[in-house]
Design an enzyme around this catalytic site. Structure first.
Site, PDB file in Angstrom:
ATOM      1  N   ASP A 106      34.805  29.494  19.593  1.00 42.51           N
ATOM      2  CA  ASP A 106      33.396  29.881  19.518  1.00 42.51           C
ATOM      3  C   ASP A 106      33.206  31.152  18.688  1.00 42.51           C
ATOM      4  O   ASP A 106      32.157  31.796  18.759  1.00 42.51           O
ATOM      5  CB  ASP A 106      32.834  30.121  20.929  1.00 42.51           C
ATOM      6  N   ASP A 137      44.195  31.119  28.090  1.00 45.47           N
ATOM      7  CA  ASP A 137      43.326  32.087  27.426  1.00 45.47           C
ATOM      8  C   ASP A 137      44.045  32.719  26.249  1.00 45.47           C
ATOM      9  O   ASP A 137      45.267  32.591  26.091  1.00 45.47           O
ATOM     10  CB  ASP A 137      42.877  33.157  28.420  1.00 45.47           C
ATOM     11  N   ASP A 190      45.094  35.583  25.491  1.00 40.96           N
ATOM     12  CA  ASP A 190      46.123  36.604  25.691  1.00 40.96           C
ATOM     13  C   ASP A 190      47.441  36.045  26.216  1.00 40.96           C
ATOM     14  O   ASP A 190      48.381  36.808  26.463  1.00 40.96           O
ATOM     15  CB  ASP A 190      45.609  37.670  26.658  1.00 40.96           C
ATOM     16  N   ASP A 234      36.439  29.139  37.035  1.00 45.12           N
ATOM     17  CA  ASP A 234      37.714  28.691  37.598  1.00 45.12           C
ATOM     18  C   ASP A 234      37.678  28.671  39.128  1.00 45.12           C
ATOM     19  O   ASP A 234      38.094  27.696  39.760  1.00 45.12           O
ATOM     20  CB  ASP A 234      38.853  29.575  37.096  1.00 45.12           C
TER      21      ASP A 234
END
Length: 487
Positions: free
Chosen positions: A88, A143, A145, A236
């Site tokens: 995005d 994600d 990271d 989540d």
């Protein structure tokens, strides 16, 4: 008025006692599970199922290549693997991701660079959109990271042989724990969650949660539970509860580690804390009544209540902190209330179960040699946690009131070593606001309480005020310091 303040303070202590005892029970369950040992690993499936790996990213210039490279290195049959970079982004990170995707696509890997028409629904929207473009039976999520190991999928997928397992969650590792005191304290807290709380919930058969990343979902579980929904900031936790209320099971594997980068700048930590705490409060608002209407055991419903209201601890800590300075003067000039204060002091023993909880995690943490003493790290963690109470209490109250807010992702530096980390401050999540300056004022307020207690020889609240002054001082100091770092 004085009696009302004392009663209110006592009610806060009772809440903290209940929370502390729930953590104590989870600690006992976790220790029992560790003594029993890990169950044998399930057999390798005769045919590996189709797996889609979703990588939701948004303007992650410093880590997006690292993430894609790690996913492309998975040791999994190429004809059964599909990678989706759900991008995005709005800056040059989009071109970086596109180039990396093209590189691996040319090597024959099934990998797509997915660009949505809009960022509607934020991360939940991206994950839901990606599902419409894939045929994967199982959905792994990482994600920006994270740097999962090549054998990650082959270690996880066999656990889905049990048909009611809807999710398999792994433990987070920390790539940059030694970056600074701030990252070290975050690791200390997360280790307790992953090495004690999640283990205890799983051992007791209680509700636990997918942690947003570093895990794999069964696609039919996602669909049966109602899919990804963007009405909370913790999509989540929300989906985890909806799935478990539909009798799906979450399998937790503390022995499998998914390494990740901890946020190193205070503004990034605050944005993450805001999202986690507000989202948890929103999820409590959404599901707590359903939990109590479910057929789960009383013990599971009680643990779920403390789980969903976990973030409310910060509102209670803040209220206790604000009341504690006037209580110094009330205690001094109202001897008749002395028995009440003596009784209240018994509840300070709530720190013992919490110390037991964190010490158990400290014992179980691999490679903790050279990290200083447990007592020093625990007290510093308590202080900084108290220092976050104003910021996090605001998030909790907004969540409980149902106030909507944007999903602000936590930017990463993509650096493990302190010497090169601060060269990468392109992304910021905010500047010094009124709340930050109020944190500085509160540090002074608790220093005043510390001095007043010493002057009046009322020493009961001195340790509390010392922790508060240090905590708010550190949070305010880091906020100012990191705001001045070069971009």
């Amino acid at each position: 008025m004085e009696i009302a303040l004392v009663i209110l303070y006592g009610a806060c202590l009772l809440f903290m006692l209940g929370f502390s005892l729930s953590q104590f029970h989870l600690t006992r369950l976790a220790r029992r599970a560790y003594r029993a040992g890990l169950p044998p690993e399930p057999a390798t499936p005769a045919r590996w199922p189709r797996v889609t790996v979703q990588l939701p990213v948004y303007n992650e210039l410093y880590v997006v290549e690292r993430l894609i490279d790690a996913a492309a290195a998975f040791d999994y049959p190429a004809d059964r693997l599909h990678l989706q970079v759900l991008d995005d982004g709005t800056d040059e990170s989009v071109a970086v991701a596109a180039a990396r995707v093209a590189h691996y696509h040319a090597q024959g890997l099934r990998i797509d660079h997915v660009r949505r028409p809009s960022r509607a629904g934020y991360k939940a929207g991206a994950l839901a959109y990606g599902l419409t473009l894939t045929d994967g039976e199982f959905i792994a999520i990482f994600d920006a990271d994270f740097v999962p190991a090549p054998d990650f999928l082959k270690r996880i997928i066999p656990y889905f042989a049990q048909p009611k397992v809807g999710v398999v969650q792994t433990r987070w590792g920390h790539l940059n724990e030694g970056f600074s005191l701030l990252t070290g304290l975050q690791a200390f807290a997360l280790n307790a969650h992953f090495l004690v709380e999640q283990v205890g919930r799983a051992a007791g058969g209680h509700f636990l949660n997918f942690n947003g990343t570093g895990g794999v979902w069964r696609r039919t579980c996602i669909e049966d539970a109602g899919g990804w929904q963007p009405d909370t900031l913790t999509e989540d936790l929300d989906l985890s509860y909806r799935a478990q209320l539909r009798n799906w099971r979450i399998e937790y594997l503390p022995q499998v580690v998914a390494p990740a980068e901890l946020p190193a700048a205070m503004d990034a930590v605050k944005s993450q804390q805001f999202r986690w705490n507000k989202g948890a409060a929103e999820t409590a608002r959404k599901h707590l009544a359903r939990v109590w209407r479910s057929d789960a055991s009383i013990s599971t419903r009680l643990h779920a209540t403390f789980h969903l209201l976990n973030s409310s601890v910060f509102t209670v800590i803040l209220l206790m902190a604000l009341l504690s300075v006037p209580l110094v003067f009330i205690k001094h000039r109202t001897p008749a209330l002395q028995p009440v204060f003596n009784l209240a002091s018994v509840f300070l023993l709530t720190l013992l179960p919490l110390a037991y909880y964190y010490y158990t995690a400290w014992q179980r943490t691999p490679g903790r040699v050279g990290r200083g003493s447990f007592a020093g790290r625990f007290l510093l963690f308590l202080a900084v946690s108290m220092g976050f109470s104003l910021h996090n209490a605001q998030a909790v109250l907004l969540g409980l009131l149902g106030r909507q807010s944007a999903f602000i992702r936590t930017p990463k530096l993509g650096a493990v070593n302190a010497e090169d980390g601060w060269l990468r401050r392109r992304y910021r999540t905010g500047s010094l606001d009124a709340l930050t300056w109020l944190e500085g004022l509160l540090a002074g307020y608790f220093l005043f309480g510390l001095g007043a207690g010493a002057y009046l020889r009322e020493f009961g609240l001195l340790p509390f005020h010392l922790l508060l002054a240090v905590g708010f001082g550190l949070v305010f100091g880091y906020s100012v310091q990191h705001n001045r770092r070069p971009i």
